[in-house]
Design a protein around this motif. Structure first.
Motif, PDB file in Angstrom:
ATOM      1  N   LYS A  27       0.825  -1.205   0.000  1.00  0.00           N
ATOM      2  CA  LYS A  27       0.000   0.000   0.000  1.00  0.00           C
ATOM      3  C   LYS A  27       0.860   1.257   0.000  1.00  0.00           C
ATOM      4  N   SER A  28       2.156   1.092   0.208  1.00  0.00           N
ATOM      5  CA  SER A  28       3.058   2.232   0.182  1.00  0.00           C
ATOM      6  C   SER A  28       3.059   2.856  -1.204  1.00  0.00           C
ATOM      7  N   SER A  29       3.658   4.035  -1.309  1.00  0.00           N
ATOM      8  CA  SER A  29       3.628   4.760  -2.575  1.00  0.00           C
ATOM      9  C   SER A  29       4.554   4.136  -3.613  1.00  0.00           C
ATOM     10  N   SER A  98      19.096   0.791  -1.717  1.00  0.00           N
ATOM     11  CA  SER A  98      18.030   1.279  -2.594  1.00  0.00           C
ATOM     12  C   SER A  98      16.675   1.282  -1.891  1.00  0.00           C
ATOM     13  N   LEU A  99      16.446   0.341  -0.977  1.00  0.00           N
ATOM     14  CA  LEU A  99      15.199   0.351  -0.215  1.00  0.00           C
ATOM     15  C   LEU A  99      15.181   1.541   0.746  1.00  0.00           C
ATOM     16  N   GLY A 100      16.323   1.829   1.359  1.00  0.00           N
ATOM     17  CA  GLY A 100      16.407   2.993   2.239  1.00  0.00           C
ATOM     18  C   GLY A 100      16.113   4.280   1.488  1.00  0.00           C
ATOM     19  N   LYS A 101      16.641   4.401   0.276  1.00  0.00           N
ATOM     20  CA  LYS A 101      16.386   5.592  -0.538  1.00  0.00           C
ATOM     21  C   LYS A 101      14.929   5.659  -0.972  1.00  0.00           C
ATOM     22  N   ALA A 102      14.353   4.506  -1.292  1.00  0.00           N
ATOM     23  CA  ALA A 102      12.938   4.471  -1.678  1.00  0.00           C
ATOM     24  C   ALA A 102      12.061   4.940  -0.524  1.00  0.00           C
ATOM     25  N   HIS A 103      12.440   4.554   0.683  1.00  0.00           N
ATOM     26  CA  HIS A 103      11.693   4.968   1.874  1.00  0.00           C
ATOM     27  C   HIS A 103      11.714   6.488   2.027  1.00  0.00           C
ATOM     28  N   GLU A 104      12.862   7.103   1.761  1.00  0.00           N
ATOM     29  CA  GLU A 104      12.953   8.559   1.889  1.00  0.00           C
ATOM     30  C   GLU A 104      12.176   9.270   0.783  1.00  0.00           C
ATOM     31  N   LYS A 105      12.156   8.696  -0.414  1.00  0.00           N
ATOM     32  CA  LYS A 105      11.324   9.258  -1.482  1.00  0.00           C
ATOM     33  C   LYS A 105       9.855   9.167  -1.088  1.00  0.00           C
ATOM     34  N   LEU A 109       6.856  12.185  -0.535  1.00  0.00           N
ATOM     35  CA  LEU A 109       5.473  12.128  -1.018  1.00  0.00           C
ATOM     36  C   LEU A 109       4.497  12.238   0.149  1.00  0.00           C
ATOM     37  N   THR A 110       4.886  11.660   1.288  1.00  0.00           N
ATOM     38  CA  THR A 110       4.072  11.781   2.501  1.00  0.00           C
ATOM     39  C   THR A 110       3.961  13.242   2.915  1.00  0.00           C
ATOM     40  N   PHE A 111       5.083  13.965   2.850  1.00  0.00           N
ATOM     41  CA  PHE A 111       5.079  15.394   3.169  1.00  0.00           C
ATOM     42  C   PHE A 111       4.144  16.151   2.230  1.00  0.00           C
ATOM     43  N   LYS A 112       4.221  15.833   0.945  1.00  0.00           N
ATOM     44  CA  LYS A 112       3.390  16.529  -0.038  1.00  0.00           C
ATOM     45  C   LYS A 112       1.904  16.327   0.247  1.00  0.00           C
ATOM     46  N   LYS A 113       1.593  15.158   0.811  1.00  0.00           N
ATOM     47  CA  LYS A 113       0.195  14.854   1.144  1.00  0.00           C
ATOM     48  C   LYS A 113      -0.175  15.346   2.538  1.00  0.00           C
ATOM     49  N   LYS A 114       0.819  15.906   3.253  1.00  0.00           N
ATOM     50  CA  LYS A 114       0.631  16.387   4.628  1.00  0.00           C
ATOM     51  C   LYS A 114       0.222  15.257   5.569  1.00  0.00           C
ATOM     52  N   GLU A 115       0.738  14.051   5.282  1.00  0.00           N
ATOM     53  CA  GLU A 115       0.477  12.913   6.153  1.00  0.00           C
ATOM     54  C   GLU A 115       1.617  12.767   7.152  1.00  0.00           C
ATOM     55  N   VAL A 121       5.037  15.117  10.550  1.00  0.00           N
ATOM     56  CA  VAL A 121       5.187  15.319   9.113  1.00  0.00           C
ATOM     57  C   VAL A 121       6.681  15.322   8.789  1.00  0.00           C
ATOM     58  N   PRO A 122       7.136  14.496   7.855  1.00  0.00           N
ATOM     59  CA  PRO A 122       8.568  14.446   7.534  1.00  0.00           C
ATOM     60  C   PRO A 122       9.047  15.734   6.884  1.00  0.00           C
ATOM     61  N   ASP A 123      10.360  15.990   6.964  1.00  0.00           N
ATOM     62  CA  ASP A 123      10.943  17.160   6.319  1.00  0.00           C
ATOM     63  C   ASP A 123      12.331  16.803   5.789  1.00  0.00           C
ATOM     64  N   LYS A 124      12.966  17.762   5.118  1.00  0.00           N
ATOM     65  CA  LYS A 124      14.236  17.490   4.445  1.00  0.00           C
ATOM     66  C   LYS A 124      15.339  17.105   5.427  1.00  0.00           C
ATOM     67  N   ILE A 125      15.416  17.796   6.554  1.00  0.00           N
ATOM     68  CA  ILE A 125      16.494  17.514   7.502  1.00  0.00           C
ATOM     69  C   ILE A 125      16.354  16.108   8.083  1.00  0.00           C
TER      70      ILE A 125
END
Length: 206
Positions: A27-29, A98-105, A109-115, A121-125
């Motif tokens: 169900k993840s993005s 690559s899974l770790g990087k996928a998680h951060e991507k 997307l979670t941030f963009k959805k404000k989830e 809410v996640p952020d860049k730092i």
């Protein structure tokens, strides 16, 4: 199409007890789904390790081994380092990274959805911190190493205490601080991917 068929076969071949968790995994993005499609025979093991990492981190948070802070603190650093170390041990460095990087991507997307991720809410730092600690975790073990989970746990705890990982700078009350030590208001962080939080060595914030 071939990879899709492999994924379908893989999904139906997993045990019934793991199906609900695997469905949640799917169900993840898009970044996570893409990783699963590209690593169909490693996905089940990755799921198991991901659940294990969360469970072990929750247990560590209840002890005095680290600061108990699972959102930007030492426990957060532990979770990512342990997760990537165990992934490296079981599925290899490349697939783990690559899974770790996928998680951060996925977090972006979670941030963009404000989830929320782990209640915030996640952020860049936070993403920068996670990626750094992921790399440190990868360094702590080799694929197919016979290092026990307990030994790995203490290896990571010691690395964190030695300042080899990164955490977000906070005061004793848990307020975020700028690099100059100024308190950051929560209102100023709302809706911002980039902000003036900063990272410090994992032996700070004491």
């Amino acid at each position: 199409m071939k990879k899709t068929l492999i994924l379908i076969f893989f999904t139906f071949s997993i045990s019934l007890s793991a199906q609900s968790n695997f469905k949640n995994f799917l169900k993840s993005s898009c970044p996570i789904k893409t990783w699963v499609v590209l690593h169909p025979f490693k996905a089940k093991k990755a799921l198991k390790i991901s659940l294990e990492a969360n469970k072990v981190s929750d247990s560590v948070a209840k002890t005095n081994l680290l600061d108990g802070d699972a959102s930007g603190g030492q426990v957060d650093a532990f979770r990512h380092a342990y997760w990537l170390a165990r992934l490296h041990q079981e599925i290899g460095r490349g697939a783990a990274r690559s899974l770790g990087k996928a998680h951060e991507k996925d977090n972006y997307l979670t941030f963009k959805k404000k989830e929320l991720e782990d209640g915030v809410v996640p952020d860049k730092i936070s993403s920068t911190m996670d990626l750094y600690n992921n790399e440190e975790g990868l360094k702590l073990i080799k694929r197919r190493s016979e290092t026990s989970q307990e030994s790995l746990l203490y290896k990571i705890v010691n690395a964190i205490r030695a300042g080899k990982m990164k955490i977000i700078k906070k005061d004793k009350e848990g307020n975020f601080l700028t690099s100059e030590g100024t308190k950051i208001s929560l209102a100023s962080l709302k809706g911002k991917w980039k902000n003036n939080k900063c990272l410090v060595a994992s032996d700070k914030n004491k």
